[in-house]
Enzyme design. Structure first.
Site, PDB file in Angstrom:
ATOM      1  N   GLY A  16      47.216-127.057 -35.239  1.00  0.00           N
ATOM      2  CA  GLY A  16      45.667-127.723 -35.158  1.00  0.00           C
ATOM      3  C   GLY A  16      44.777-127.305 -36.363  1.00  0.00           C
ATOM      4  O   GLY A  16      43.563-127.170 -36.264  1.00  0.00           O
ATOM      5  N   ARG A  95      54.782-137.833 -34.321  1.00  0.00           N
ATOM      6  CA  ARG A  95      55.489-139.012 -33.577  1.00  0.00           C
ATOM      7  C   ARG A  95      55.049-140.038 -34.784  1.00  0.00           C
ATOM      8  O   ARG A  95      53.731-140.145 -35.129  1.00  0.00           O
ATOM      9  CB  ARG A  95      54.877-139.194 -32.435  1.00  0.00           C
ATOM     10  CG  ARG A  95      54.850-138.308 -31.262  1.00  0.00           C
ATOM     11  CD  ARG A  95      56.241-138.100 -30.757  1.00  0.00           C
ATOM     12  NE  ARG A  95      56.855-139.341 -29.977  1.00  0.00           N
ATOM     13  CZ  ARG A  95      58.058-139.533 -29.903  1.00  0.00           C
ATOM     14  NH1 ARG A  95      59.190-138.636 -30.225  1.00  0.00           N
ATOM     15  NH2 ARG A  95      58.457-140.478 -29.355  1.00  0.00           N
ATOM     16  N   ASN A 111      46.838-140.381 -41.695  1.00  0.00           N
ATOM     17  CA  ASN A 111      47.784-139.402 -41.673  1.00  0.00           C
ATOM     18  C   ASN A 111      47.513-138.325 -42.797  1.00  0.00           C
ATOM     19  O   ASN A 111      47.608-138.685 -44.014  1.00  0.00           O
ATOM     20  CB  ASN A 111      49.171-139.918 -41.622  1.00  0.00           C
ATOM     21  CG  ASN A 111      50.140-138.797 -40.785  1.00  0.00           C
ATOM     22  OD1 ASN A 111      49.922-137.815 -40.651  1.00  0.00           O
ATOM     23  ND2 ASN A 111      51.460-139.067 -40.987  1.00  0.00           N
ATOM     24  N   HIS A 113      50.095-135.807 -44.869  1.00  0.00           N
ATOM     25  CA  HIS A 113      51.658-135.502 -45.123  1.00  0.00           C
ATOM     26  C   HIS A 113      51.552-134.457 -45.986  1.00  0.00           C
ATOM     27  O   HIS A 113      50.990-134.329 -47.197  1.00  0.00           O
ATOM     28  CB  HIS A 113      52.316-136.714 -45.506  1.00  0.00           C
ATOM     29  CG  HIS A 113      53.740-136.694 -45.861  1.00  0.00           C
ATOM     30  ND1 HIS A 113      54.644-136.217 -45.004  1.00  0.00           N
ATOM     31  CD2 HIS A 113      54.510-136.653 -47.032  1.00  0.00           C
ATOM     32  CE1 HIS A 113      55.875-136.089 -45.667  1.00  0.00           C
ATOM     33  NE2 HIS A 113      55.465-136.295 -46.727  1.00  0.00           N
ATOM     34  N   THR A 145      51.024-147.280 -41.975  1.00  0.00           N
ATOM     35  CA  THR A 145      51.691-148.547 -41.941  1.00  0.00           C
ATOM     36  C   THR A 145      53.081-148.422 -40.901  1.00  0.00           C
ATOM     37  O   THR A 145      53.518-147.250 -40.844  1.00  0.00           O
ATOM     38  CB  THR A 145      51.715-149.343 -43.025  1.00  0.00           C
ATOM     39  OG1 THR A 145      52.417-148.413 -43.866  1.00  0.00           O
ATOM     40  CG2 THR A 145      50.168-149.410 -43.564  1.00  0.00           C
ATOM     41  N   ASP A 149      55.622-142.316 -43.609  1.00  0.00           N
ATOM     42  CA  ASP A 149      54.927-141.676 -44.603  1.00  0.00           C
ATOM     43  C   ASP A 149      54.963-142.662 -46.045  1.00  0.00           C
ATOM     44  O   ASP A 149      54.878-142.326 -47.159  1.00  0.00           O
ATOM     45  CB  ASP A 149      55.324-140.303 -45.024  1.00  0.00           C
ATOM     46  CG  ASP A 149      55.457-139.458 -43.854  1.00  0.00           C
ATOM     47  OD1 ASP A 149      54.630-139.462 -43.073  1.00  0.00           O
ATOM     48  OD2 ASP A 149      56.530-138.526 -43.921  1.00  0.00           O
ATOM     49  N   GLN A 177      45.305-126.927 -49.195  1.00  0.00           N
ATOM     50  CA  GLN A 177      44.783-128.305 -49.854  1.00  0.00           C
ATOM     51  C   GLN A 177      44.733-129.475 -48.695  1.00  0.00           C
ATOM     52  O   GLN A 177      43.672-130.088 -49.113  1.00  0.00           O
ATOM     53  CB  GLN A 177      45.679-128.492 -51.107  1.00  0.00           C
ATOM     54  CG  GLN A 177      45.696-127.404 -52.198  1.00  0.00           C
ATOM     55  CD  GLN A 177      44.485-126.901 -52.699  1.00  0.00           C
ATOM     56  OE1 GLN A 177      43.476-127.597 -52.824  1.00  0.00           O
ATOM     57  NE2 GLN A 177      44.226-125.740 -52.466  1.00  0.00           N
ATOM     58  N   GLU A 178      45.447-129.366 -47.659  1.00  0.00           N
ATOM     59  CA  GLU A 178      45.427-130.612 -46.615  1.00  0.00           C
ATOM     60  C   GLU A 178      43.975-130.413 -46.139  1.00  0.00           C
ATOM     61  O   GLU A 178      43.380-131.263 -45.781  1.00  0.00           O
ATOM     62  CB  GLU A 178      46.652-129.892 -45.692  1.00  0.00           C
ATOM     63  CG  GLU A 178      47.981-130.366 -46.133  1.00  0.00           C
ATOM     64  CD  GLU A 178      48.675-130.350 -45.024  1.00  0.00           C
ATOM     65  OE1 GLU A 178      48.641-130.554 -43.960  1.00  0.00           O
ATOM     66  OE2 GLU A 178      49.893-129.652 -45.378  1.00  0.00           O
TER      67      GLU A 178
HETATM   68  C1  GAR Z   1      50.621-129.885 -41.486  1.00  0.00           C
HETATM   69  O1  GAR Z   1      51.292-129.519 -42.715  1.00  0.00           O
HETATM   70  C2  GAR Z   1      50.691-131.512 -41.782  1.00  0.00           C
HETATM   71  O2  GAR Z   1      50.763-132.002 -42.938  1.00  0.00           O
HETATM   72  C3  GAR Z   1      52.037-131.661 -41.189  1.00  0.00           C
HETATM   73  O3  GAR Z   1      52.281-130.765 -40.257  1.00  0.00           O
HETATM   74  C4  GAR Z   1      51.402-129.739 -40.284  1.00  0.00           C
HETATM   75  C5  GAR Z   1      50.406-129.452 -39.206  1.00  0.00           C
HETATM   76  O4  GAR Z   1      49.628-128.393 -39.179  1.00  0.00           O
HETATM   77  N1  GAR Z   1      52.384-133.097 -40.722  1.00  0.00           N
HETATM   78  C6  GAR Z   1      53.563-133.757 -40.759  1.00  0.00           C
HETATM   79  O5  GAR Z   1      54.404-133.151 -41.179  1.00  0.00           O
HETATM   80  C7  GAR Z   1      53.350-135.062 -39.953  1.00  0.00           C
HETATM   81  N2  GAR Z   1      54.580-135.746 -40.264  1.00  0.00           N
HETATM   82  P1  GAR Z   1      48.348-128.106 -38.325  1.00  0.00           P
HETATM   83  O6  GAR Z   1      48.873-128.566 -37.045  1.00  0.00           O
HETATM   84  O7  GAR Z   1      48.142-126.875 -38.586  1.00  0.00           O
HETATM   85  O8  GAR Z   1      47.298-129.275 -38.922  1.00  0.00           O
END
Ligand code: GAR
Length: 221
Positions: A16, A95, A111, A113, A145, A149, A177-178
């Protein structure tokens, strides 16, 4: 125009940290949003504790307890509707949604990614990028969609792959960066600046004349 805060439902499965980035952006006053609830498909997701710490309502909806993907989605949808959610954020939610959710929230599910789409879809984007020897990796925020991804891309951030990187070092650099681009994408939505045209997202009111510098890696000395 002064728009009201956007009502968010945040979907998580794990630590999270992206949820935390959204919470922090709201607390700093950088994002006009209200997290109406956080839903996790796993009872042990650390992100649930982050939400509770900030007094945000949480709900665990375990996918394993539902016979089909559609049944799980119907339970999620009912919960989101109860809380009048306008925009669904998948923040490390592992999911795939079925048509039940996609039809209920067209162009209203985002989302994040950890890969530069359309390269490296799926759950091992960082590992795949390293194995393929790319020099530039990154992350993508997109509208969900059908498919894995592949939805219209809202924004992306690029980072260099550095000598000695392993999966966890690269993932950590991407994750930083996310945490910047996900809150920013939500801000653009709240400001009414995102328009979907086919596969493309038009970002309205982008600042003119200020383009980011190219990233060349390894750098030219
Ligand atoms: C993040 O790197 C996110 O981009 C990835 O899981 C991690 C979650 O981190 N998501 C995916 O791979 C979705 N297919 P977080 O729980 O610390 O935000």
């Amino acid at each position: 125009m002064d728009r009201p805060p956007v009502k968010l439902g945040v979907m998580i499965s794990g630590s999270g940290t992206n949820l935390q980035a959204i919470i922090d952006a709201i607390l700093r006053g950088d994002l006009k949003a209200e997290i109406r609830l956080v839903i996790s498909n796993r009872a042990d997701a650390q992100g649930l504790e982050r939400a509770r710490r900030h007094g945000i309502q949480t709900q665990v909806i375990e996918h394993r307890k539902f016979p089909t993907r559609e049944d799980f989605d119907r339970a999620v949808l009912a919960t989101l509707n109860q809380r009048s959610v306008e925009l669904v954020i998948c923040a490390g939610f592992m999911r795939l949604f079925s048509a039940v959710m996609l039809d209920a929230f067209p162009g209203r599910i985002m989302n994040i990614h950890p890969g530069l789409s359309p390269a490296f879809p799926g759950i091992h984007a960082q590992r795949d990028a390293l194995e393929l020897g790319v020099k530039i990796a990154g992350c993508t925020v997109f509208f969900v969609t059908a498919g894995v991804d592949v939805g219209p891309i809202i924004l992306q951030a690029a980072v260099p792959v550095l000598p000695g990187d392993d999966e966890s070092r690269l993932a950590a650099r991407i994750l930083q960066q996310e945490h910047r681009i996900l809150p920013h994408a939500i801000r653009l939505f709240q400001q009414g600046r995102l328009e979907i045209e086919g596969r493309r997202v038009i970002v309205k009111g982008e600042p003119g004349g200020t383009h980011p510098p190219p990233l060349i890696n390894p750098p030219i000395d």
